[in-house]
Write a protein that holds these residues in place. Structure first.
Motif, mmCIF file in Angstrom:
data_model
loop_
_atom_site.group_PDB
_atom_site.id
_atom_site.type_symbol
_atom_site.label_atom_id
_atom_site.label_comp_id
_atom_site.label_asym_id
_atom_site.label_seq_id
_atom_site.Cartn_x
_atom_site.Cartn_y
_atom_site.Cartn_z
ATOM 1 N N PRO A 100 -54.549 38.973 52.445
ATOM 2 C CA PRO A 100 -54.544 40.142 53.331
ATOM 3 C C PRO A 100 -55.669 39.972 54.357
ATOM 4 N N GLU A 101 -55.626 40.724 55.438
ATOM 5 C CA GLU A 101 -56.685 40.575 56.442
ATOM 6 C C GLU A 101 -58.038 41.056 55.919
ATOM 7 N N MET A 102 -58.003 42.081 55.073
ATOM 8 C CA MET A 102 -59.251 42.637 54.548
ATOM 9 C C MET A 102 -59.125 42.924 53.051
ATOM 10 N N ALA A 103 -60.296 43.034 52.399
ATOM 11 C CA ALA A 103 -60.315 43.456 50.993
ATOM 12 C C ALA A 103 -61.640 44.158 50.748
ATOM 13 N N SER A 104 -61.634 45.091 49.805
ATOM 14 C CA SER A 104 -62.882 45.783 49.487
ATOM 15 C C SER A 104 -63.730 44.918 48.556
ATOM 16 N N LEU A 105 -65.043 45.047 48.711
ATOM 17 C CA LEU A 105 -65.987 44.286 47.884
ATOM 18 C C LEU A 105 -67.170 45.194 47.558
ATOM 19 N N THR A 106 -67.236 45.654 46.318
ATOM 20 C CA THR A 106 -68.362 46.515 45.940
ATOM 21 C C THR A 106 -69.535 45.634 45.552
ATOM 22 N N THR A 107 -70.673 45.837 46.229
ATOM 23 C CA THR A 107 -71.783 44.885 46.085
ATOM 24 C C THR A 107 -72.874 45.383 45.125
ATOM 25 N N GLY A 108 -72.454 45.988 44.017
ATOM 26 C CA GLY A 108 -73.420 46.409 43.010
ATOM 27 C C GLY A 108 -72.762 47.307 41.984
ATOM 28 N N SER A 109 -73.511 47.636 40.938
ATOM 29 C CA SER A 109 -72.982 48.507 39.888
ATOM 30 C C SER A 109 -73.539 49.915 40.051
ATOM 31 N N VAL A 110 -72.812 50.869 39.517
ATOM 32 C CA VAL A 110 -73.211 52.275 39.683
ATOM 33 C C VAL A 110 -72.534 53.091 38.587
ATOM 34 N N ASN A 111 -73.057 54.264 38.316
ATOM 35 C CA ASN A 111 -72.356 55.151 37.386
ATOM 36 C C ASN A 111 -71.382 56.042 38.140
ATOM 37 N N PHE A 112 -70.187 56.195 37.593
ATOM 38 C CA PHE A 112 -69.240 57.179 38.098
ATOM 39 C C PHE A 112 -69.150 58.225 37.005
ATOM 40 N N SER A 113 -69.800 59.345 37.203
ATOM 41 C CA SER A 113 -69.736 60.405 36.216
ATOM 42 C C SER A 113 -70.131 59.853 34.849
ATOM 43 N N ASN A 114 -69.173 59.748 33.893
ATOM 44 C CA ASN A 114 -69.543 59.290 32.546
ATOM 45 C C ASN A 114 -69.167 57.840 32.277
ATOM 46 N N MET A 115 -68.860 57.070 33.336
ATOM 47 C CA MET A 115 -68.533 55.658 33.110
ATOM 48 C C MET A 115 -69.397 54.765 34.002
ATOM 49 N N VAL A 116 -69.488 53.494 33.612
ATOM 50 C CA VAL A 116 -70.218 52.537 34.445
ATOM 51 C C VAL A 116 -69.201 51.782 35.287
ATOM 52 N N TYR A 117 -69.421 51.774 36.587
ATOM 53 C CA TYR A 117 -68.592 50.939 37.458
ATOM 54 C C TYR A 117 -69.339 49.605 37.572
ATOM 55 N N ALA A 118 -68.938 48.660 36.722
ATOM 56 C CA ALA A 118 -69.699 47.421 36.573
ATOM 57 C C ALA A 118 -69.251 46.357 37.574
ATOM 58 N N ASN A 119 -70.205 45.916 38.382
ATOM 59 C CA ASN A 119 -69.972 44.805 39.304
ATOM 60 C C ASN A 119 -71.098 43.808 39.127
ATOM 61 N N PRO A 120 -71.019 42.977 38.067
ATOM 62 C CA PRO A 120 -72.086 42.017 37.813
ATOM 63 C C PRO A 120 -72.173 41.003 38.951
ATOM 64 N N PRO A 121 -73.395 40.474 39.192
ATOM 65 C CA PRO A 121 -73.592 39.554 40.309
ATOM 66 C C PRO A 121 -72.580 38.409 40.343
ATOM 67 N N GLU A 122 -72.254 37.829 39.152
ATOM 68 C CA GLU A 122 -71.343 36.672 39.187
ATOM 69 C C GLU A 122 -69.932 37.078 39.611
#
Ligand code: ZN
Length: 267
Positions: A100-122
């Motif tokens: 695709p021409e574009m894609a989302s890339l989350t560049t870190g981890s964060v909490n969403f309410s009661n869950m962890v949105y995990a984006n480990p460096p690797e």
């Protein structure tokens, strides 16, 4: 002021038909909604896939959705999500092979309410490498300010190219609160030649969209971020796009066509 790029995020990972009958879930529904949003003024569609309503990352389902969109609006810029909810690990990037021409890339981890949105460096490095390999422009999803520094590190490591495009996702419970002061701080924190857009979550969507238009940024709207037009009134994706077009007139900003959006984003 620059022309305004409107991204529509019609589906996301969270809304269900029980929450709103207007959320498009099947490839055909997403294709039909894409056309309505394109006609209303959206130039980018941010796509999530679902399998029987559940978040999916398979290449087959993404291809079906992209085909349904392209068949109806060949001009529209396709941006696929590599986001996490309900999906994990490298699988999140399987559909990048579709180029695709574009894609989302989350560049870190964060909490969403009661869950962890995990984006480990690797994992971030892996997704960025895949995007580089297939010449896909990342949209760096920023849920907290440290994610900007991480995006700049990826640039310095040669994994993403300048100008970097950022999406400030503001108002998720557990992440960066949605207000104009925080937005100004984020704008001041990105490299000078970058482009940026704002997604306000839930009740913050409209205010954050307005600030983005006023501060010469770009806007994401759609049911992924908020399902209401106003309190108690369910929105449609096209209705949300139409509202942005109306507001942009107040700020004397014309709407970018997909080809103008490609120029602004250096696609
Ligand atoms: Zn998304």
């Amino acid at each position: 002021m620059d022309k305004l790029i409107i991204t529509v995020a019609p589906t996301g990972s969270v809304p269900t038909k029980e929450m709103t009958p207007h959320v498009p879930l099947t490839p055909k529904e997403i294709g039909e909604d894409a056309l309505r949003c394109y006609n209303a003024g959206a130039s980018i569609i941010h796509i999530h896939a679902r399998d029987n309503g559940k978040p999916a990352s398979g290449i087959k389902i993404f291809k079906e959705i992209i085909d349904e969109v392209k068949q109806r609006c060949p001009e529209m810029i396709i941006q696929i999500s590599t986001g996490g909810r309900g999906r994990s690990g490298k699988k999140r990037g399987s559909a990048l092979k579709l180029k695709p021409e574009m894609a989302s890339l989350t560049t870190g981890s964060v909490n969403f309410s009661n869950m962890v949105y995990a984006n480990p460096p690797e994992l971030i490095d892996y997704l960025a490498e895949q995007m580089k390999k297939y010449s896909i422009k990342p949209e760096c999803e920023i849920f907290d300010s440290a994610m900007i520094s991480n995006a700049i590190l990826l640039y310095e490591a040669g994994l993403i190219k300048a100008p970097i495009h950022f999406n400030f996702v503001m108002g998720m419970t557990g992440a960066l609160p949605a207000n104009e002061r925080n937005l100004k701080f984020l704008i001041d924190s990105i490299p000078e030649n970058s482009t940026w857009c704002v997604s306000g979550i839930g009740r913050y969507q409209l205010d954050m969209n307005r600030y983005a238009i006023y501060h010469n940024g770009h806007v994401r709207t759609g049911l992924e971020d908020n399902i209401y037009m106003e309190k108690g009134v369910l929105a449609t994706n096209a209705g949300l796009v139409e509202r942005i077009v109306r507001i942009s007139k107040e700020y004397k900003r014309d709407i970018a066509s997909p080809s103008e959006a490609r120029k602004i984003l250096s696609l």
